[in-house]
Motif scaffolding. Structure first.
Motif, PDB file in Angstrom:
ATOM      1  N   ASN A 178       5.727  -8.090   0.389  1.00 26.72           N
ATOM      2  CA  ASN A 178       6.689  -7.947  -0.706  1.00 26.72           C
ATOM      3  C   ASN A 178       6.246  -8.733  -1.941  1.00 26.72           C
ATOM      4  N   ARG A 179       5.762  -9.954  -1.714  1.00 29.52           N
ATOM      5  CA  ARG A 179       5.272 -10.740  -2.855  1.00 29.52           C
ATOM      6  C   ARG A 179       4.083 -10.077  -3.523  1.00 29.52           C
ATOM      7  N   GLN A 180       3.187  -9.507  -2.696  1.00 27.78           N
ATOM      8  CA  GLN A 180       2.015  -8.844  -3.265  1.00 27.78           C
ATOM      9  C   GLN A 180       2.411  -7.610  -4.064  1.00 27.78           C
ATOM     10  N   LEU A 181       3.385  -6.850  -3.540  1.00 27.87           N
ATOM     11  CA  LEU A 181       3.850  -5.667  -4.273  1.00 27.87           C
ATOM     12  C   LEU A 181       4.477  -6.061  -5.606  1.00 27.87           C
ATOM     13  N   VAL A 182       5.302  -7.088  -5.578  1.00 27.01           N
ATOM     14  CA  VAL A 182       5.934  -7.541  -6.822  1.00 27.01           C
ATOM     15  C   VAL A 182       4.878  -8.018  -7.806  1.00 27.01           C
ATOM     16  N   ARG A 183       3.881  -8.756  -7.297  1.00 29.69           N
ATOM     17  CA  ARG A 183       2.822  -9.255  -8.175  1.00 29.69           C
ATOM     18  C   ARG A 183       2.014  -8.106  -8.776  1.00 29.69           C
ATOM     19  N   GLN A 184       1.666  -7.118  -7.936  1.00 29.75           N
ATOM     20  CA  GLN A 184       0.917  -5.970  -8.447  1.00 29.75           C
ATOM     21  C   GLN A 184       1.729  -5.179  -9.455  1.00 29.75           C
ATOM     22  N   ALA A 185       3.019  -4.989  -9.150  1.00 27.59           N
ATOM     23  CA  ALA A 185       3.860  -4.234 -10.074  1.00 27.59           C
ATOM     24  C   ALA A 185       3.978  -4.947 -11.415  1.00 27.59           C
ATOM     25  N   VAL A 234      16.767  -2.156  -6.107  1.00 26.54           N
ATOM     26  CA  VAL A 234      15.899  -1.006  -5.842  1.00 26.54           C
ATOM     27  C   VAL A 234      15.056  -1.398  -4.636  1.00 26.54           C
ATOM     28  N   ARG A 235      15.283  -0.743  -3.516  1.00 22.73           N
ATOM     29  CA  ARG A 235      14.629  -1.130  -2.271  1.00 22.73           C
ATOM     30  C   ARG A 235      14.109   0.087  -1.532  1.00 22.73           C
ATOM     31  N   ARG A 236      13.001  -0.123  -0.831  1.00 18.34           N
ATOM     32  CA  ARG A 236      12.520   0.866   0.131  1.00 18.34           C
ATOM     33  C   ARG A 236      12.765   0.302   1.513  1.00 18.34           C
ATOM     34  N   ARG A 237      13.580   0.996   2.297  1.00 15.82           N
ATOM     35  CA  ARG A 237      13.880   0.587   3.663  1.00 15.82           C
ATOM     36  C   ARG A 237      13.525   1.730   4.592  1.00 15.82           C
ATOM     37  N   SER A 238      12.577   1.440   5.493  1.00 15.05           N
ATOM     38  CA  SER A 238      12.102   2.454   6.425  1.00 15.05           C
ATOM     39  C   SER A 238      11.570   3.647   5.633  1.00 15.05           C
ATOM     40  N   ALA A 287      11.192  10.057   2.464  1.00 14.31           N
ATOM     41  CA  ALA A 287       9.895  10.714   2.639  1.00 14.31           C
ATOM     42  C   ALA A 287       9.176  10.066   3.815  1.00 14.31           C
ATOM     43  N   PRO A 288       8.203  10.751   4.430  1.00 15.23           N
ATOM     44  CA  PRO A 288       7.487  10.173   5.579  1.00 15.23           C
ATOM     45  C   PRO A 288       6.748   8.895   5.198  1.00 15.23           C
ATOM     46  N   ARG A 289       6.603   8.058   6.198  1.00 14.43           N
ATOM     47  CA  ARG A 289       5.889   6.788   6.008  1.00 14.43           C
ATOM     48  C   ARG A 289       5.271   6.361   7.325  1.00 14.43           C
ATOM     49  N   GLU A 347      -0.813   2.453   6.611  1.00 17.25           N
ATOM     50  CA  GLU A 347      -0.852   1.838   5.285  1.00 17.25           C
ATOM     51  C   GLU A 347      -1.477   0.452   5.346  1.00 17.25           C
ATOM     52  N   ARG A 348      -1.083  -0.340   6.358  1.00 19.89           N
ATOM     53  CA  ARG A 348      -1.665  -1.676   6.492  1.00 19.89           C
ATOM     54  C   ARG A 348      -3.154  -1.603   6.802  1.00 19.89           C
ATOM     55  N   ARG A 349      -3.513  -0.651   7.665  1.00 20.84           N
ATOM     56  CA  ARG A 349      -4.913  -0.549   8.081  1.00 20.84           C
ATOM     57  C   ARG A 349      -5.812  -0.150   6.920  1.00 20.84           C
ATOM     58  N   ARG A 350      -5.342   0.740   6.068  1.00 20.85           N
ATOM     59  CA  ARG A 350      -6.147   1.247   4.958  1.00 20.85           C
ATOM     60  C   ARG A 350      -5.873   0.528   3.640  1.00 20.85           C
ATOM     61  N   GLY A 351      -4.950  -0.404   3.652  1.00 19.61           N
ATOM     62  CA  GLY A 351      -4.631  -1.092   2.417  1.00 19.61           C
ATOM     63  C   GLY A 351      -3.944  -0.218   1.386  1.00 19.61           C
ATOM     64  N   LEU A 352      -3.152   0.741   1.843  1.00 21.20           N
ATOM     65  CA  LEU A 352      -2.474   1.667   0.938  1.00 21.20           C
ATOM     66  C   LEU A 352      -1.074   1.163   0.608  1.00 21.20           C
ATOM     67  N   VAL A 353      -0.566   1.624  -0.508  1.00 20.12           N
ATOM     68  CA  VAL A 353       0.784   1.292  -0.943  1.00 20.12           C
ATOM     69  C   VAL A 353       1.588   2.583  -1.021  1.00 20.12           C
ATOM     70  N   HIS A 354       2.709   2.625  -0.311  1.00 20.46           N
ATOM     71  CA  HIS A 354       3.565   3.808  -0.360  1.00 20.46           C
ATOM     72  C   HIS A 354       4.132   3.977  -1.770  1.00 20.46           C
ATOM     73  N   PRO A 355       4.211   5.214  -2.266  1.00 24.17           N
ATOM     74  CA  PRO A 355       4.758   5.412  -3.620  1.00 24.17           C
ATOM     75  C   PRO A 355       6.138   4.810  -3.808  1.00 24.17           C
ATOM     76  N   TYR A 356       6.967   4.834  -2.760  1.00 27.69           N
ATOM     77  CA  TYR A 356       8.300   4.251  -2.884  1.00 27.69           C
ATOM     78  C   TYR A 356       8.231   2.731  -3.073  1.00 27.69           C
ATOM     79  N   ASP A 357       7.273   2.082  -2.377  1.00 24.66           N
ATOM     80  CA  ASP A 357       7.113   0.635  -2.546  1.00 24.66           C
ATOM     81  C   ASP A 357       6.693   0.301  -3.972  1.00 24.66           C
ATOM     82  N   ALA A 358       5.738   1.064  -4.505  1.00 24.09           N
ATOM     83  CA  ALA A 358       5.277   0.807  -5.864  1.00 24.09           C
ATOM     84  C   ALA A 358       6.394   1.039  -6.877  1.00 24.09           C
TER      85      ALA A 358
END
Length: 571
Positions: free
Chosen positions: A380-387, A485-489, A505-507, A512-523
């Protein structure tokens, strides 16, 4: 917040002779827990999924294999008892074995053998789990020693069972109605399936009623006499569940158990009593109405309190570690009362009652739980920092827009596929009964209302706030009204003052963790949260009408007409 300095509980609130539940004593208590194969701690989602699978298997065996509907539904209810209500297994297992034995002559031997084996093995596992409760209780009493005290606010009304009791009556009523109308179905298979559902709903209703009685009985028993007391540390996790730690585990490294807690609001109950009096025509109600502003102030206060609670639920950050006194000896399934330091240092200690049973954590499970929470917090901190970096580094834009992507289109396709499959499986008879036709129409209307949102949702941000598309057109949400604004499950949820909006949407979190991807909803959630918190990051212009999106109801009407045409051709 640092966990090195727990919020202190006033010394006057701590009962005399109250011992610390130290890590050493707590380790002995944890050692008495049964193994994982006794179904000690099963997630609610898994319990629901396994129970549903057992119900589907039982219904299939009843309609095609001749299994009695009572036995088929009883097996599904029994699975639920094994996973979530082990106290009832002692009654359910013998009844289920008796039913299988009586019908053994008319069933294939493999079905009887497999069913009896599952019942016997699960019964043995539950017996081990229930037997371990005695050892947990003894060790908890030994840790408490002679320290006992009366439960604080013991005169408060007992709320355990207030929800489950009416829910159980409602579900039981549905089961009775389903059984009464079972013979009105057209085919033999439908009638047998209806009886399976009738018995299953009746079993669920009785389960809820017994659970309500057990919880209330234990809660009342805890208030009757001085209860054992232990000093502990507590913390609310990101989902609002209370974690209990040893008194000397200042870093909150291993929770001993979790429990759902609820507090008693004396003013709220007094208001309820006052409302009851108003309903009976007492004078104060009329004078309050004459003033004209009493109800409005009460509604406003209730609304603000609800918003505060929802904000706390939406907060993904665990609460601070707090000193607490535990009333009642903890064991698997126990009822407890917790007196803890309030997060607001200006407030008195907080008294909370268990709204669910104590759910122990083995040492390894507790460590894994904390590790997952730390990983989630770091993500969560990394997502906020990237955003924030993406917004700061980007050139100022008059308007910012987000819209449905390929994951949303996949979700829409899955919804349509599910509807088509369900319709094809249940509505392929030559002469479709009227009730099935009504159900097919309702299913189509639901899809027509949901699919357009999944395919064409849009969020537009400008300097005045957000514009969120919907069936009736875009809705404007000022920046100051946005709560979270939250993404839950699988769900992205935008909540503002007085309303909310969501899309799913599917998740696949592991991928995501294995490939280092960020879900569009998280971003999206991280970027909108950054804009909400820092006005300097918001867009600088005003959006135009085309940029805000169009109403989605025309597409919904088209889909509904297409569905109606399909039903006409089909019929």
């Amino acid at each position: 917040m640092s966990y090195d300095e727990p919020l202190r509980l006033p010394a006057a609130a701590i009962p005399d002779d109250c011992r610390d539940w130290t890590a050493g004593r707590a380790a002995n208590w944890s050692a008495a827990l049964p193994s994982r194969w006794t179904f000690l701690r099963v997630r609610r989602s898994i319990a629901g999924a396994v129970t549903t699978l057992a119900l589907c298997a039982g219904a299939w065996a009843a309609m095609l294999g001749g299994l009695w509907p009572f036995v088929a539904a009883g097996f599904a209810v029994y699975v639920l008892w094994v996973l979530a209500r082990p106290e009832l297994v002692w009654a359910g297992a013998p009844a289920l074995l008796l039913g299988l034995a009586v019908q053994a002559s008319s069933l294939p031997w493999a079905v009887t053998a497999v069913g009896a084996s599952v019942v016997v093995v699960s019964w043995a596992a539950v017996a081990v789990r229930l037997r371990a409760r005695g050892a947990q209780l003894e060790l908890a009493l030994e840790a408490a020693g002679d320290g006992t005290a009366q439960v604080p606010d013991g005169e408060a009304p007992v709320r355990r069972g207030r929800f489950l009791f009416p829910l159980g009556l409602l579900v039981l009523g549905f089961g009775v109605v389903t059984g009464v109308t079972a013979n009105l179905w057209g085919t033999v298979d439908d009638r047998r399936g209806s009886w399976v559902m009738a018995f299953y709903l009746s079993g669920l209703g009785l389960t809820a009623l017994v659970s309500a009685w057990l919880g209330r009985h234990r809660a009342v028993a805890l208030r009757r006499a001085p209860a054992p007391v232990l000093r502990v540390l507590v913390r609310d996790d990101a989902q609002g569940t209370t974690e209990v730690y040893a008194a000397d585990d200042l870093a909150a490294t291993r929770p001993l158990f979790t429990v759902e807690l609820t507090s008693y609001d004396g003013a709220s109950d007094e208001d309820e009593d006052g409302e009851d009096g108003e309903d009976e025509g007492e004078g104060p109600s009329r004078s309050a109405d004459a003033d004209g502003d009493g109800d409005g102030d009460g509604d406003a206060d209730a609304g603000e309190e609800l918003e505060r609670l929802l904000d706390a639920v939406d907060d993904d950050v665990p609460g601070p570690v707090r000193e607490a006194v535990l009333f009642g000896a903890p064991f698997d399934g126990a009822e407890v009362v917790v007196l803890s330091a309030d997060e607001d240092p200006d407030q008195p200690p907080l008294t909370e009652w268990s709204a669910g049973p104590v759910r122990p954590l083995s040492p390894s499970a507790g460590v894994r739980r904390i590790a997952r929470e730390k990983v989630r917090e770091e993500q969560n901190r990394q997502l906020v920092r990237q955003a924030r970096e993406s917004v700061v580094d980007r050139a100022p834009a008059p308007v910012r827009r987000w819209r449905a992507g390929w994951l949303d289109w996949v979700a829409a396709a899955l919804l349509v596929q599910w509807g088509v499959w369900l319709t094809w499986a249940g509505f392929t008879e030559a002469e479709l009964p009227s009730w099935k036709l009504v159900l097919a129409v309702a299913l189509g209307l639901y899809g027509a209302a949901r699919v357009p949102v999944k395919l064409a949702w849009r969020i537009t941000a400008d300097r005045s706030g957000l514009w969120v598309t919907g069936l009736r057109g875009p809705r404007h949400v000022p920046w100051d009204d946005i709560r979270s604004v939250r993404r839950r499950s699988f769900e992205l949820k935008l909540r503002w003052r007085g309303d909310d909006w969501s899309v799913a949407a599917p998740r696949w979190a592991w991928f995501e963790r294995r490939r280092g991807l960020v879900h569009p909803y998280d971003a999206l959630a991280a970027e909108l949260s950054a804009m909400r918190e820092d006005p300097a990051l918001r867009p600088t212009g005003e959006s135009t009408t085309p940029e805000r999106g169009r109403p989605l109801w025309p597409l919904a009407v088209v889909l509904a007409l297409v569905w109606a045409a399909v039903l006409v051709v089909w019929g």
